[in-house]
Every structure is written in C-alpha cells, then in structure tokens.
Design a protein around this motif. Sequence first.
Motif, PDB file in Angstrom:
ATOM      1  N   LYS A 107      35.731  45.186  27.148  1.00 19.27           N
ATOM      2  CA  LYS A 107      35.809  45.861  28.442  1.00 19.27           C
ATOM      3  C   LYS A 107      37.261  46.190  28.710  1.00 19.27           C
ATOM      4  O   LYS A 107      38.127  45.536  28.114  1.00 19.27           O
ATOM      5  CB  LYS A 107      35.220  45.021  29.581  1.00 19.27           C
ATOM      6  CG  LYS A 107      35.561  43.528  29.595  1.00 19.27           C
ATOM      7  CD  LYS A 107      36.977  43.088  29.676  1.00 19.27           C
ATOM      8  CE  LYS A 107      37.759  43.491  30.871  1.00 19.27           C
ATOM      9  NZ  LYS A 107      39.176  42.934  30.828  1.00 19.27           N
ATOM     10  N   PHE A 165      38.558  40.016  42.156  1.00 14.07           N
ATOM     11  CA  PHE A 165      39.201  39.393  40.986  1.00 14.07           C
ATOM     12  C   PHE A 165      40.704  39.571  41.150  1.00 14.07           C
ATOM     13  O   PHE A 165      41.222  40.688  41.162  1.00 14.07           O
ATOM     14  CB  PHE A 165      38.724  40.037  39.687  1.00 14.07           C
ATOM     15  CG  PHE A 165      38.961  39.175  38.444  1.00 14.07           C
ATOM     16  CD1 PHE A 165      40.039  38.302  38.345  1.00 14.07           C
ATOM     17  CD2 PHE A 165      38.069  39.226  37.372  1.00 14.07           C
ATOM     18  CE1 PHE A 165      40.245  37.503  37.216  1.00 14.07           C
ATOM     19  CE2 PHE A 165      38.257  38.429  36.230  1.00 14.07           C
ATOM     20  CZ  PHE A 165      39.351  37.567  36.156  1.00 14.07           C
ATOM     21  N   ASN A 167      43.989  38.340  39.214  1.00 12.37           N
ATOM     22  CA  ASN A 167      44.309  37.604  37.974  1.00 12.37           C
ATOM     23  C   ASN A 167      45.802  37.332  37.770  1.00 12.37           C
ATOM     24  O   ASN A 167      46.168  36.665  36.808  1.00 12.37           O
ATOM     25  CB  ASN A 167      43.713  38.287  36.736  1.00 12.37           C
ATOM     26  CG  ASN A 167      44.445  39.541  36.335  1.00 12.37           C
ATOM     27  OD1 ASN A 167      45.095  40.163  37.151  1.00 12.37           O
ATOM     28  ND2 ASN A 167      44.313  39.909  35.077  1.00 12.37           N
ATOM     29  N   THR A 169      48.431  38.775  36.643  1.00 14.71           N
ATOM     30  CA  THR A 169      49.199  39.075  35.421  1.00 14.71           C
ATOM     31  C   THR A 169      50.590  39.617  35.767  1.00 14.71           C
ATOM     32  O   THR A 169      51.466  39.622  34.915  1.00 14.71           O
ATOM     33  CB  THR A 169      48.453  40.097  34.535  1.00 14.71           C
ATOM     34  OG1 THR A 169      47.980  41.150  35.357  1.00 14.71           O
ATOM     35  CG2 THR A 169      47.306  39.447  33.797  1.00 14.71           C
ATOM     36  N   ARG A 179      50.205  45.561  27.652  1.00 18.96           N
ATOM     37  CA  ARG A 179      49.075  46.402  28.087  1.00 18.96           C
ATOM     38  C   ARG A 179      48.858  46.301  29.601  1.00 18.96           C
ATOM     39  O   ARG A 179      48.172  47.134  30.182  1.00 18.96           O
ATOM     40  CB  ARG A 179      47.795  46.042  27.328  1.00 18.96           C
ATOM     41  CG  ARG A 179      47.152  44.732  27.752  1.00 18.96           C
ATOM     42  CD  ARG A 179      45.794  44.518  27.118  1.00 18.96           C
ATOM     43  NE  ARG A 179      45.205  43.275  27.581  1.00 18.96           N
ATOM     44  CZ  ARG A 179      44.470  43.139  28.671  1.00 18.96           C
ATOM     45  NH1 ARG A 179      44.206  44.199  29.418  1.00 18.96           N
ATOM     46  NH2 ARG A 179      43.991  41.970  29.033  1.00 18.96           N
ATOM     47  N   HIS A 180      49.436  45.298  30.237  1.00 18.56           N
ATOM     48  CA  HIS A 180      49.321  45.167  31.688  1.00 18.56           C
ATOM     49  C   HIS A 180      50.337  46.052  32.413  1.00 18.56           C
ATOM     50  O   HIS A 180      50.260  46.236  33.620  1.00 18.56           O
ATOM     51  CB  HIS A 180      49.534  43.707  32.113  1.00 18.56           C
ATOM     52  CG  HIS A 180      48.471  42.796  31.576  1.00 18.56           C
ATOM     53  ND1 HIS A 180      47.173  42.818  32.022  1.00 18.56           N
ATOM     54  CD2 HIS A 180      48.512  41.851  30.593  1.00 18.56           C
ATOM     55  CE1 HIS A 180      46.453  41.929  31.358  1.00 18.56           C
ATOM     56  NE2 HIS A 180      47.238  41.339  30.486  1.00 18.56           N
ATOM     57  N   ASP A 192      41.185  46.464  34.202  1.00 18.84           N
ATOM     58  CA  ASP A 192      41.337  45.134  33.599  1.00 18.84           C
ATOM     59  C   ASP A 192      40.397  44.109  34.234  1.00 18.84           C
ATOM     60  O   ASP A 192      39.687  43.400  33.519  1.00 18.84           O
ATOM     61  CB  ASP A 192      42.797  44.661  33.721  1.00 18.84           C
ATOM     62  CG  ASP A 192      43.069  43.464  32.827  1.00 18.84           C
ATOM     63  OD1 ASP A 192      42.466  43.386  31.732  1.00 18.84           O
ATOM     64  OD2 ASP A 192      43.866  42.597  33.205  1.00 18.84           O
ATOM     65  N   VAL A 193      40.385  44.034  35.560  1.00 21.08           N
ATOM     66  CA  VAL A 193      39.565  42.992  36.195  1.00 21.08           C
ATOM     67  C   VAL A 193      38.648  43.493  37.318  1.00 21.08           C
ATOM     68  O   VAL A 193      37.646  42.852  37.629  1.00 21.08           O
ATOM     69  CB  VAL A 193      40.438  41.813  36.709  1.00 21.08           C
ATOM     70  CG1 VAL A 193      40.970  41.021  35.550  1.00 21.08           C
ATOM     71  CG2 VAL A 193      41.564  42.298  37.607  1.00 21.08           C
ATOM     72  N   TYR A 196      35.019  43.559  36.565  1.00 23.56           N
ATOM     73  CA  TYR A 196      34.176  42.361  36.799  1.00 23.56           C
ATOM     74  C   TYR A 196      33.683  42.339  38.244  1.00 23.56           C
ATOM     75  O   TYR A 196      32.530  41.984  38.507  1.00 23.56           O
ATOM     76  CB  TYR A 196      34.970  41.074  36.556  1.00 23.56           C
ATOM     77  CG  TYR A 196      35.349  40.799  35.123  1.00 23.56           C
ATOM     78  CD1 TYR A 196      34.393  40.366  34.205  1.00 23.56           C
ATOM     79  CD2 TYR A 196      36.655  40.919  34.690  1.00 23.56           C
ATOM     80  CE1 TYR A 196      34.743  40.081  32.894  1.00 23.56           C
ATOM     81  CE2 TYR A 196      37.023  40.632  33.388  1.00 23.56           C
ATOM     82  CZ  TYR A 196      36.065  40.217  32.494  1.00 23.56           C
ATOM     83  OH  TYR A 196      36.411  39.931  31.204  1.00 23.56           O
ATOM     84  N   SER A 274      35.599  36.158  35.942  1.00 23.57           N
ATOM     85  CA  SER A 274      34.989  36.306  34.614  1.00 23.57           C
ATOM     86  C   SER A 274      34.490  34.963  34.085  1.00 23.57           C
ATOM     87  O   SER A 274      33.807  34.910  33.069  1.00 23.57           O
ATOM     88  CB  SER A 274      36.009  36.890  33.630  1.00 23.57           C
ATOM     89  OG  SER A 274      37.171  36.067  33.608  1.00 23.57           O
TER      90      SER A 274
HETATM   91  O1  LIG Z   1      39.072  40.237  30.915  1.00 21.55           O
HETATM   92  C1  LIG Z   1      40.009  39.666  31.430  1.00 21.55           C
HETATM   93  O2  LIG Z   1      39.799  38.478  32.012  1.00 21.55           O
HETATM   94  C2  LIG Z   1      40.880  37.638  32.372  1.00 21.55           C
HETATM   95  C3  LIG Z   1      42.074  38.431  32.792  1.00 21.55           C
HETATM   96  O3  LIG Z   1      43.143  37.631  33.201  1.00 21.55           O
HETATM   97  C4  LIG Z   1      42.455  39.400  31.726  1.00 21.55           C
HETATM   98  O4  LIG Z   1      43.630  40.106  32.066  1.00 21.55           O
HETATM   99  C5  LIG Z   1      41.315  40.337  31.536  1.00 21.55           C
HETATM  100  O5  LIG Z   1      41.550  41.237  30.516  1.00 21.55           O
END
Ligand SMILES: O=C1OC[C@@H](O)[C@H](O)[C@H]1O
Length: 360
Positions: A107, A165, A167, A169, A179-180, A192-193, A196, A274
Amino acid sequence: MSDLPSIRWGIVATGMISSWFVEDILLEWEGKRVNHIIQAIGSSSTQKAQDFAKNNCPTHSPKVYGSYQELYGDADVDIVYIGTPHSFHYRDCMEAIGAGKNVLCEKSFTINAKQAREIFDAARKNNVYVAEAMWLRHRPLYRELSRLLHEEKIIGDVFRVFSDFANGTDPASQPASSRHRDLSLGAGSLLDVGVYALTWLRVTLGYQKDLPQIVAKQTHEAGVEITTSAILQYSSGQQGICTSTSKALGAPGEVFVVVHGTNGYIEVEGRAASIPESFTVWKKQDGAADRAYFPREACEGKKYEFPQIGRGFIWEAENTALDVLAGRKESQVMPWSETLYIMDIMDEIRAQGGTMYPGE
Ligand SMILES: O=C1OC[C@@H](O)[C@H](O)[C@H]1O
Ligand SMILES: NC(=O)C1=CN([C@@H]2O[C@H](COP(=O)(O)OP(=O)(O)OC[C@H]3O[C@@H](n4cnc5c(N)ncnc54)[C@H](OP(=O)(O)O)[C@@H]3O)[C@@H](O)[C@H]2O)C=CC1
C-alpha cells in the motif's frame, strides 16, 4: 518437510517493509496453512540483496539478483512481493505482470486511481493475480469487527465514524532521500497512512457502493503533505471523518477509531491504526446521557482482544498464497474494486487538498 502446500516468493526491494514481511512469513505458528519459501531477492544492488538474504532469511537460500527484472525472469518464483516506495509501484507491477508474474504490492497501491486501473487491465490481459497488500483487512480483528457491526448489528445502525492515523515520521527530520520527504517517491501522509484511516471507514460504515461527497483540506510543509482531514458524506446520511498526519505519533494503546451507532459505540485501540489490538463495545444504557459525569471505569464496556502473531503480516501472506495456489486472480479480502474505491477517494481528497505528484 511439512505436508503443507508451498509458495515461492520473490521479494522486490530490500527496505524496511520487505524485511518485516519476510521475517513474519517465515514464522512457525499454530494455524499455519502454507509453507512460505523465499525463492529470490531482487534489489538495486546485488550486495544489498545478499545482505538482505543473510540477515532476514538465513535458513533459506534465495537467489539474489542485482535488478528487479532478473527476478521477474526467474521461472521458480510463484509470486512477487513489491516493497518499493509508492511512486514505483506502477512501474514495478507493470513489469512483473508483463513477465507473467503474480503480484502482491504494498500500500498505497499506486499514486492515483488511473495507474491502478491500468495495472488491473494488464493483470486481466496477462491472466495473473494482483492484489494490494492492505494487511489490515486480513487481520482477524478487522473481520470480527465487520461481523459484529453488520451481521450482529451490535451497536445498531452505524451513522458516524472517526478514524485517524498519526505516525510521526516527521518528514522535516528525515534525509532528503527519504520516501517520507521526497515527493518523487510519493511522500505524503494520505498515501502513507491516511489509506488505513479510509480503510477503517470502509469496514465500519459498511462498504457502500456509492462514492461519498467529500470535503477535504491538506497542509503542506516544504511541498510535502503532512496533515489531511476529510469528511465523507454518504447518500445514506452516514458520515466518516478521516484524518492523518506525519507530524505526530499516537500514544501506545490509544483509540484511533470511534464508531457511533444507534445503540452504542465502539472504540478500536492498539499500537497504531495499522496494528489494532482490541476494540471495546459500549452499548447504550439507561441514563446514558448522564455517562459524561462518570469516570470511564464506571461504565460498562466489553473489550474484545486479539492475539498478535509476529508483526501481523502472516494472515495477509497466507490468504494471498491460498488465492494464488487456488488459481484465483483477485484477492477475496482486497479485491480490485476495493483498491479502486479507496484510490478514487484519495484522488478527490488530493484534488481538494492541492497535492500533486511529479508526472500528474
Ligand atoms: O504502512 C505503514 O504503517 C506504519 C507507518 O508508520 C508507515 O510509515 C507506513 O508506511
Ligand atoms: N504494511 C506496512 O505496515 C508498511 C508498509 N509500507 C509500505 O512499503 C513500501 C516501502 O516502504 P519502506 O519499506 O518503508 O521503504 P524503504 O525506504 O525502507 O525501502 C524502499 C526500498 O525500495 C527500493 N527502492 C527502489 N528505488 C528506490 C529509490 N529511488 N529510493 C528509495 N528506495 C528505492 C530500495 O530497495 P533496493 O535498493 O533493494 O531495490 C529501498 O530499500 C511503501 O509502499 C510503504 O507504504 C511501509 C512500512 C510499513
């Protein structure tokens, strides 16, 4: 040798997610239905592929390749797992499919819905399996929540859901090549999140067929989207509020989804959106309006807890392997229509939020 059917994986890219995935699929656990073999590693460098094999699958002897193309040409690979940054998923899926390989791709599946449609068209033409690796959907917790909400109707009719979400980063603190942080690698919290958070809306609101009306805002720093907020309004009247950010990290065990129904509500808790670990069902009680005046402990909630196995990739890997071994071309858990549904919504959020990727 076990009597289980075997599947031979070709792993493309040697980054963080590839190492987590490989570590998990090699676990021995009760309930295992497939023998997972790491057949080959493909990387931008032979040395990296060798190091990956040594560190992550020392009990297997995978072939190591200094290019992805060589791995696609390996007749002993049954399915390719793609763990590259978002912006390369389109290229890597198309090349693997072109070589006649089945594919499980991380994803977010692509940068936009157009790319996803082209991949599915190519898979159809080449008669191969392709699925987005949305591992959340394969977790037992996710499936049980769906059953309780929509078959048992445990909190009545769901009319509103919050889903987040965060996260942490923190792109600004990452190297420019991360990539972030690098837009050309598909940087941004939504892909990225946020994907979810949208996935949680999908299961909790009940998989509507129509696309929602969307109102969305996104914040950018140094050209990269770091915070997204979107309201999804369905023709049924249901609302989903979906948020993501890379600037903050959620607390351990925190609630990241709240589902409101006509007979109560549900909170989903865990390490991250996630990695859900439990959910708590709070049924409507007499005098519920007074509940705000009581401490949480004084209220009656039923907690459903789910054991973790490894990092949690094993259910996705097993379901995918069983699909491929059965000759299916789509995942029963993450069919193409679901990837496209989410990608279409992300396209609209980005259009309103002002996020574009190179080449769009
Ligand atoms: O899929 C993911 O889940 C956790 C995240 O911290 C991450 O950056 C992401 O790619
Ligand atoms: N399901 C989950 O929980 C998670 C999923 N992900 C997903 O996995 C994918 C990869 O993320 P992650 O593993 O964190 O990324 P990493 O940056 O750790 O690794 C990406 C790998 O892709 C390869 N690659 C190819 N071209 C490039 C390039 N130009 N720049 C950087 N890397 C390149 C490299 O491998 P090589 O040099 O060997 O070819 C690199 O190691 C994303 O789609 C992400 O959303 C990520 C984290 C968690």
